[in-house]
Write an enzyme that holds these catalytic residues in place. Structure first.
Site, PDB file in Angstrom:
ATOM      1  N   LYS A 208     -14.675   5.115  -1.405  1.00 27.00           N
ATOM      2  CA  LYS A 208     -15.193   5.981  -0.346  1.00 27.00           C
ATOM      3  C   LYS A 208     -15.739   7.282  -0.943  1.00 27.00           C
ATOM      4  O   LYS A 208     -16.855   7.689  -0.666  1.00 27.00           O
ATOM      5  CB  LYS A 208     -14.069   6.268   0.654  1.00 27.00           C
ATOM      6  N   GLU A 214      -9.213   6.124 -11.140  1.00 27.78           N
ATOM      7  CA  GLU A 214      -8.936   4.731 -11.533  1.00 27.78           C
ATOM      8  C   GLU A 214     -10.207   3.888 -11.399  1.00 27.78           C
ATOM      9  O   GLU A 214     -10.560   3.099 -12.283  1.00 27.78           O
ATOM     10  CB  GLU A 214      -7.840   4.125 -10.642  1.00 27.78           C
ATOM     11  N   GLY A 282      -9.933   5.459   4.446  1.00 28.67           N
ATOM     12  CA  GLY A 282      -9.877   4.422   3.413  1.00 28.67           C
ATOM     13  C   GLY A 282      -9.039   3.229   3.826  1.00 28.67           C
ATOM     14  O   GLY A 282      -9.422   2.078   3.654  1.00 28.67           O
ATOM     15  N   ARG A 283      -7.878   3.483   4.416  1.00 27.11           N
ATOM     16  CA  ARG A 283      -6.974   2.371   4.773  1.00 27.11           C
ATOM     17  C   ARG A 283      -7.401   1.672   6.059  1.00 27.11           C
ATOM     18  O   ARG A 283      -6.751   0.734   6.500  1.00 27.11           O
ATOM     19  CB  ARG A 283      -5.542   2.883   4.868  1.00 27.11           C
ATOM     20  N   GLU A 368       0.928   5.391   4.363  1.00 25.40           N
ATOM     21  CA  GLU A 368       0.012   6.504   4.072  1.00 25.40           C
ATOM     22  C   GLU A 368      -0.353   7.216   5.381  1.00 25.40           C
ATOM     23  O   GLU A 368      -0.632   8.408   5.387  1.00 25.40           O
ATOM     24  CB  GLU A 368      -1.245   5.997   3.358  1.00 25.40           C
ATOM     25  N   HIS A 399      15.257 -16.744   0.337  1.00 25.08           N
ATOM     26  CA  HIS A 399      16.058 -17.052  -0.847  1.00 25.08           C
ATOM     27  C   HIS A 399      16.169 -15.853  -1.775  1.00 25.08           C
ATOM     28  O   HIS A 399      16.507 -16.005  -2.943  1.00 25.08           O
ATOM     29  CB  HIS A 399      15.456 -18.259  -1.574  1.00 25.08           C
ATOM     30  N   LYS A 523      -2.377  13.196  -8.382  1.00 21.71           N
ATOM     31  CA  LYS A 523      -3.691  13.003  -9.011  1.00 21.71           C
ATOM     32  C   LYS A 523      -4.038  14.212  -9.878  1.00 21.71           C
ATOM     33  O   LYS A 523      -4.486  14.077 -11.017  1.00 21.71           O
ATOM     34  CB  LYS A 523      -4.777  12.878  -7.927  1.00 21.71           C
TER      35      LYS A 523
END
Ligand code: F6P
Length: 559
Positions: A208, A214, A282-283, A368, A399, A523
């Site tokens: 965005k 990263e 973003g999410r 977030e 399990h 960051k």
């Protein structure tokens, strides 16, 4: 000071506190007294049948929770969101992911401008591009057909498309290899590309902001890998106007972003950029241009079916009355447990292999959004906000960690999600396994709710000393979400359901569910620490613990 009364001082809140204080019911007793709740506590939205009968609620509880929703004006904020008001107060932005799935012809205005035509213009460009890649018309620099698509992004620019790609595998073009790279750990990109032919590989750089370290680091390394693989020498030659490098990048890199300037600076032509807007969080973005990798994989038609699914639930949330409004009810149930039963977490347990990344996706969506401790006006909250969301596909979890849900000391409300039919063409035996899968879902809901009493255990002849260990208390609440099969539309419906559930909770807690300042500090500090690791630079102001860790790291690196 806040002008609105503090949440916990509202009469609707204290009424719920009183109700909780008097709460002694067990689901066994609730069903015995009122078997009709099995039918009554079900809401249908589009293709989703949402059963909330196995919750620690009565009609009175639900009425009190709905009063809280009314008092906190959840629907007022909802309407403001749909109208395009700047309800993301700290970033002064509208919150309009719902416009991303509005039908052509709808009108949704931001600052007096209808954004729907822009949304559809980008969708049309994406569709055209996806068709060209899928048909082989779009070729790489050497004229070879694109067979591999690598999405480079992180957070919302990764989790959504990666989750949906897994979820809709059955609908994908199986001749295409689609991979997702997010981690700045070089191993991620290495594993994604080491067996790919650069001449047949398209990189989609999804960001965005186009500033996320990263993503930009991985994209830069991907460009070097591509140019080296294509034999175009100077891997760092972006911006070398008209060069072979630029031409190669133009055929193998596209960008998904809101930031034209940064995309151009990276060396990607704006003709190869698919845009979205600052009113898409973003999410909340994988149904925007961020979904391009998914669209290439499943095709534009299936992508639009998915958007239709989202829109179906948007319309439900916008128009259904409170008592039949699924996101509202699911949000309120979470408030009930988180604020009145001290539940700290919420498990999402899909009984579908294809939904293996669904809970990871919801972690960003929920945590977030609602991992906040100040109210919209900056005042601290005096109540619990978002839960820890966790879970993996159901039978695997059974399990592993279900033991704690059944017999541990914590209350963990859970969502069980399943489908009546497998979506893939499975051979006879594998198809039959689906009933076993779903038998597990139903059995777990039953065991969690009703447990097994000591009397029932004794009646089986279990030795007395083992009785306490083999007794299940039950009374663990679950929601069961059932649909016929996991189609693109159903996936859109599921995601929108959770988006709006998260919205409801944020509205009640009076927090800004659409910012994420909490990720910024890390960051900034990472940027500050990096020179100490790479160059041994002296980083002023490092705390003693971190300074010692950095020193240990450097020593170990040298050994
Ligand atoms: O660090 C958090 C975050 O800002 C998320 O909200 C976002 O989804 C992610 O980083 C990626 O951001 P971008 O799409 O701008 O690269």
């Amino acid at each position: 000071m806040s002008e609105t009364p503090q949440l916990t001082r509202r009469p609707e809140w204290t009424a719920l506190e009183d109700h909780r204080a008097e709460w002694h019911a067990h689901l066994r007793g609730l069903f015995a007294a009122d078997p009709g709740r099995a039918e009554r506590y079900v809401v249908t939205v589009g293709d989703l049948r949402i059963d909330y009968s196995k919750h620690l609620v009565t009609d009175e509880t639900l009425a009190l929770l709905l009063e809280l929703a009314a008092a906190t004006d959840v629907f007022g904020l909802r309407d403001a969101m749909f109208r395009g008001e700047r309800i993301n107060v700290t970033e002064r932005r509208a919150v309009l992911h719902t416009a991303l799935r509005a039908p052509r012809g709808a009108v949704v205005e931001v600052d007096g401008e209808n954004v729907v035509p822009h949304v559809h213009a980008v969708l049309d460009r994406m569709s055209d591009f996806a068709r060209r890649v899928r048909s082989g018309e779009w070729t790489g620099h050497t004229g070879r057909r694109i067979r591999n698509v690598v999405n480079i992004g992180i957070g919302g620019s990764d989790l959504g498309p990666a989750m949906a790609y897994e979820a809709l595998r059955a609908f994908t073009d199986r001749d295409l290899t689609v991979r997702f790279v997010s981690n700045v750990d070089g191993a991620d990109l290495h594993e994604a590309v080491h067996d790919l032919d650069p001449a047949e590989t398209l990189f989609i750089v999804a960001s965005k902001t186009f500033t996320t370290i990263e993503t930009i680091t991985n994209a830069t390394s991907a460009r070097a890998w591509l140019l080296e693989g294509l034999g175009d020498g100077d891997a760092s030659g972006a911006g070398d106007a008209g060069s072979a490098v630029e031409k190669a990048v133009a055929k193998h890199f596209v960008a998904l972003s809101t930031n034209t300037e940064k995309v151009t600076a990276f060396g990607i032509d704006v003709d190869n950029m698919f845009e979205f807007w600052d009113w898409v969080g973003g999410r909340y973005s994988y149904d925007s241009a961020i979904g391009l990798s998914l669209m290439i994989a499943i095709g534009p038609e299936a992508f639009r079916e998915m958007l239709y699914g989202f829109h179906t639930v948007d319309e439900h949330f916008r128009t259904a009355p409170p008592e039949a409004n699924a996101p509202l009810l699911m949000g309120l149930l979470g408030v009930w447990y988180g604020n009145f039963f001290d539940a700290q977490s919420h498990a999402v347990l899909p009984y579908s292999h294809y939904l293996s990344k669904f809970t990871a996706y919801l972690q960003q969506l929920d945590m977030e959004s609602n991992g906040k401790s100040v109210q919209r006006d900056g005042e601290p909250v005096e109540w619990q906000t978002g839960p820890v969301v966790w879970g993996t596909p159901g039978t695997n979890g059974q399990h592993a960690y279900y033991q704690l849900i059944h017999q541990g000391t914590k209350l963990i409300p859970a969502d069980l999600i399943g489908f009546a039919r497998p979506v893939t063409e499975l051979s006879g035996r594998l198809e039959a396994q689906h009933d076993l899968l779903m038998a597990n879902l139903f059995a777990q809901g039953q065991a969690l709710a009703f447990g097994k009493t000591a009397e029932e255990v004794r009646a089986e002849g279990v030795p007395e000393e083992q009785v306490p260990h083999r007794t299940f208390g039950g009374n663990h609440p679950t929601t069961t979400v059932l649909a016929r099969e996991l189609t693109p539309s159903v996936l859109g419906q599921l995601v929108a359901l959770y988006e709006h559930k998260v919205f409801v909770q944020g509205a009640i807690w009076n927090i800004d569910s659409f910012d994420q300042w909490g990720v910024e500090l890390g960051k900034v500090l990472a940027k500050r620490v990096e020179p100490a690791l790479t160059e041994g630079a002296d980083v002023p102001g490092l705390d003693p613990s971190t300074a010692a860790l950095v020193a240990a790291y450097r020593d170990l690196k040298e050994v």
